[in-house]
Enzyme design. Structure first.
Site, mmCIF file in Angstrom:
data_model
loop_
_atom_site.group_PDB
_atom_site.id
_atom_site.type_symbol
_atom_site.label_atom_id
_atom_site.label_comp_id
_atom_site.label_asym_id
_atom_site.label_seq_id
_atom_site.Cartn_x
_atom_site.Cartn_y
_atom_site.Cartn_z
ATOM 1 N N LYS A 59 0.768 -1.239 -0.199
ATOM 2 C CA LYS A 59 0.399 0.098 0.045
ATOM 3 C C LYS A 59 1.052 1.356 -0.041
ATOM 4 C CE LYS A 59 -0.668 0.649 5.168
ATOM 5 N NZ LYS A 59 0.154 1.758 4.770
ATOM 6 N N THR A 60 1.903 1.420 0.402
ATOM 7 C CA THR A 60 2.803 2.201 0.810
ATOM 8 C C THR A 60 3.400 2.986 -0.467
ATOM 9 O OG1 THR A 60 3.313 1.804 2.958
ATOM 10 C CG2 THR A 60 4.827 3.247 1.581
ATOM 11 N N ASP A 246 -3.439 8.039 4.236
ATOM 12 C CA ASP A 246 -2.889 6.793 4.240
ATOM 13 C C ASP A 246 -3.493 6.563 5.374
ATOM 14 O OD1 ASP A 246 -0.767 4.185 3.719
ATOM 15 O OD2 ASP A 246 0.662 5.805 4.602
ATOM 16 N N GLU A 247 -4.059 5.443 5.652
ATOM 17 C CA GLU A 247 -4.152 4.589 6.549
ATOM 18 C C GLU A 247 -5.901 4.845 7.044
ATOM 19 O OE1 GLU A 247 -3.045 2.517 7.885
ATOM 20 O OE2 GLU A 247 -1.517 2.186 8.111
ATOM 21 N N GLN A 277 -7.740 -3.574 9.593
ATOM 22 C CA GLN A 277 -6.616 -3.927 10.030
ATOM 23 C C GLN A 277 -6.498 -2.427 11.345
ATOM 24 O OE1 GLN A 277 -2.117 -4.127 9.280
ATOM 25 N NE2 GLN A 277 -3.252 -4.169 6.762
ATOM 26 N N ARG A 628 1.871 -10.449 10.675
ATOM 27 C CA ARG A 628 2.984 -9.205 10.912
ATOM 28 C C ARG A 628 4.416 -10.753 10.833
ATOM 29 N NH1 ARG A 628 1.499 -5.869 9.819
ATOM 30 N NH2 ARG A 628 0.186 -6.449 9.495
#
Length: 759
Positions: A59-60, A246-247, A277, A628
């Site tokens: 995503k980044t 973002d996020e 998330q 993770r």
């Protein structure tokens, strides 16, 4: 010339036509590194776009390349782009990456956190909300100090109605963009007799008189600017051609409303996030923001990033199977072009100590095979869980770091509690006495402590130094102190005398419980409404549990001293201990997920406060833990845990039950389940064919659902039974599937009936 609240179209950091595209066209080679879904998200430049980016799907990269693509295609000047990140670090990194992609500086982009961007806009138009442009932004300590002044001015007892509690109420309102006149009386509760909203209003007036704002104001005032000044909002509509976020799943309601106002004209907004998330509901994040994106922006494109570049397929399938049980999600399925990898190991153990031993042994085995400790993480639901692992790693000589917080014995509440014990054990321990003389607050301030020090120094000049506690004892026999302070100091000295007498005849574990209760220290944290207070209480309970392992108070205090001597440097190759909340955004080759039990994960406090919505957030937390890991995951649950000096039976988390059987391998400690159905686990192998895909077998079903394997109709009082760990005993009481058993050698224990068999 533009007016004071207008935006100049000639502003080099603002509007104006973008330069004509060069004849040869921009270099778009950076698009070649993207997969089809990523490229679609980058090139969809017109209209609203929601990018559902699963864990590890890049995503980044998408957000960064999209920003670069807008600039490379000359669709906007840098100053016509608003890009919101959740940390300043992420903003800096994005700026550098964009410059690297397009080969030129990106100065002028409105790139930063919600609060940084909100402050930037607010300073330009501060007078419209009654502030000056050079207003001060208060931190939490300043806010609490100001609220104490407000409470004092209103003649409200701050001890009964703490400023920190009021701050929590105000922050909740500001997270939702609610000014005092919009705040709900129902939510105010009975704080100060129902006066919370009036106090909120007084606090806001006091902020204005000081030319100050808190963090919540940076967005709330921004909402006021835009809603009360339509022309100003139109100016910002003209300025920002593109908005990137973002996020997005972590945005609170005020942030969501702020974005929606800015995007409602051009509608060129791209939000990147993952509804699976969203784990910060306790601090105001609202997963509903991402779920209603298509309703807010009709015709929006929803692009799913599902190809994962981090984890193996077994890990992804296990995580996807778990999160599929959530109803409040838009849905996506992660996959990888990489190998299937090892199955997720689900391990059932006897207790927390065995869990720590097993994980420690596993880490040593990995280390022996060349696995870097830096690439190993233990992710816990609650901070108190780290204690057993810290103790075990010190015994093994395994270096470790606690990320996002201090080591167990370095935590404020633990150091305070141990200071009480140090003064009881050694009355001359001045550092410990000084630490807790006014904790909790007793009205013994700095002036009183200086008087105690002065008396101690006078004595030391004529002979041996006088300990502070002894100097305090002498001082309270004089009239040098005001009666209220003298009485408070005398009460504390009397308490220590009484506790010291109890130490000679009571077990040290009982003593610490008495001290924490009678000193008011535990009550202080119970009354504290800050988000970290419940965790501090859990840590105090864990401290009591830790003391059980030692013969006496002296032995425990010596152990703590030795533990504190262990090198605390965060450099070097070390195992990582992190809470699940703190692990978001991180990744490791190997991840251990201990404590997957009802009562830990999901956490009962979350369920009590939030019901079904909280359960789904707890499931998302488990999902974050799984995703993770790059290569391997161990999940573990214990049949018993020591909680506040009591051994309590526990059952596996419902999330264990929800893991798809095809992608997990279940290993149960020998003898953990009673009865003939445990042949697999007793032999050391995984049970097969468990209930609804858990892989735990019929014995597992008894463990999950509380079914016993004893006499028909259950066990009866007086029956002689055998437990694999505690040996022979006699049933004292029966409560459903729980038994209280007096064991011959282990004492009285509470166990689940499926753990025992008739002797």
């Amino acid at each position: 010339m533009s007016g004071p609240h207008e935006l100049s179209q000639d502003d080099p950091a603002g509007g104006g036509p973008p330069p004509a595209t060069a004849a040869a066209g921009p270099d778009l080679s950076y698009l070649n590194a993207l997969n089809p879904a990523q490229r679609e998200a980058v090139e969809a430049l017109d209209g609203p776009v929601l990018v559902l980016a699963g864990a590890g799907t890049g995503k980044t990269r998408v957000l960064t390349v999209r920003l670069a693509h807008i600039l490379a295609k000359r669709r906007a000047w840098p100053g016509e782009i608003l890009a919101v990140t959740f940390t300043n670090k992420a903003a800096r990194e994005m700026k550098g990456r964009v410059a690297g992609l397009i080969g030129r500086a990106t100065e002028g982009i409105w790139l930063g956190t919600f609060h940084a961007l909100g402050a930037r806009i607010l300073r330009r138009h501060a007078e419209l909300v009654g502030l000056e442009p050079n207003f001060t932004i208060l931190d939490t300590d300043d806010q609490i100090r100001l609220l104490k002044q407000v409470l004092e001015a209103e003649d409200i007892d701050e001890k009964r109605w703490p400023a920190r509690v009021l701050l929590g109420l105000i922050e909740k309102w500001k997270n939702r963009g609610l000014r005092p006149e919009k705040a709900s009386a129902a939510e105010a509760g009975d704080f100060a007799g129902g006066e919370a909203i009036r106090l909120y209003k007084a606090y806001q007036e006091r902020l204005k008189s000081l030319n100050a704002a808190d963090f919540g104001d940076l967005l709330m005032h921004g909402l006021t600017l835009f809603t009360d000044n339509p022309k100003l909002l139109q100016d910002y509509h003209r300025r920002f051609k593109y908005i990137l976020v973002d996020e997005y799943q972590d945005a609170n309601v005020a942030q969501y409303l702020w974005l929606r106002l800015l995007a409602q004209s051009r509608r060129n907004i791209c939000c990147v996030g993952d509804d699976d998330q969203s784990i910060y509901g306790w601090r105001g994040a609202e997963v509903g923001n991402i779920l209603k994106f298509e309703r807010d922006f009709p015709g929006a494109r929803v692009i799913r990033l599902e190809q994962n570049y981090r984890s193996t397929q077994n890990i992804l399938s296990a995580a996807s199977g778990l999160i599929a049980h959530n109803q409040g999600r838009l849905g996506k399925t992660l996959w990888t072009a990489g190998p299937d990898g090892d199955k997720v190991v689900v391990r059932g153990v006897w207790d927390g100590e065995e869990e720590a031993r097993g994980i420690g042994d596993e880490i040593e085995a990995l280390q022996a095979r060349g696995h870097a400790l830096n690439e190993i993480a233990i992710l816990v639901r609650a901070g108190f869980q780290t204690r057993e692992f810290e103790e075990r790693f010190i015994t093994l000589g395994l270096p470790y770091r606690v990320i996002g917080g201090p080591r167990f014995y370095e935590r404020l509440e633990i150091r305070d509690a141990i200071a009480y014990l140090r003064v009881i054990h050694q009355p001359g321990d001045d550092l410990a006495f000084e630490r807790i003389v006014n904790t909790p607050r007793r009205g013994i301030g700095a002036a009183t402590l200086r008087a105690v020090h002065r008396l101690a120094r006078i004595r030391s000049s004529a002979g041996p130094a006088l300990p502070l506690a002894k100097a305090a004892r002498r001082l309270i026999e004089t009239d040098d102190l005001r009666p209220r302070v003298r009485n408070a100091l005398k009460a504390l000295i009397d308490d220590f005398d009484r506790w010291r007498a109890l130490a000679d005849r009571l077990p040290h574990v009982e003593l610490v419980e008495i001290v924490l209760a009678e000193s008011g220290y535990a009550a202080m944290w119970k009354a504290d409404r800050s988000p970290d207070a419940p965790g501090r209480l859990e840590n105090l309970k864990e401290l009591v549990a830790a003391m059980v392992e030692f013969e006496d108070l002296a032995g425990f205090l010596e152990h703590v001293s030795l533990v504190m001597e262990v090198e605390a440097s965060s450099a070097g190759d070390m195992v990582n201990l992190i809470t699940l909340h703190g692990a978001k955004g991180l990744e490791f080759d190997t991840v251990f997920l201990p404590g997957w039990e009802e009562g830990l994960l999901p956490h009962p406090r979350a369920l009590a406060e939030g019901g079904t919505a909280a359960l789904e957030e707890e499931r998302r937390l488990a999902y974050v833990g799984l995703t993770r890991a790059r290569q391997r995951v161990w999940i573990s649950f214990a049949a018993e845990r020591r909680v506040h000096n009591l051994r309590q039976s526990s059952i596996p988390s419902r999330f264990v039950e929800e893991l798809p059987e095809a992608h997990i391998e279940t290993v149960i400690d020998p003898g953990l389940y009673a009865g003939p159905a445990v042949g697999g686990p007793a032999a050391g192998g995984p049970a097969a064919g468990g209930p609804t895909g858990s892989g735990l077998g019929e014995a597992g079903a008894g463990f999950f659902y509380g079914g016993g394997t004893g006499p028909a109709g259950g066990y009866t009082v007086g029956l002689r039974v055998f437990h694999q760990k505690f040996g022979y005993g006699r049933v004292l009481a029966v409560d459903g599937d729980k038994l209280e058993v007096a064991f011959d050698k282990a004492g009285t224990k509470k166990v689940i009936d499926s753990f025992v068999e008739e002797a």
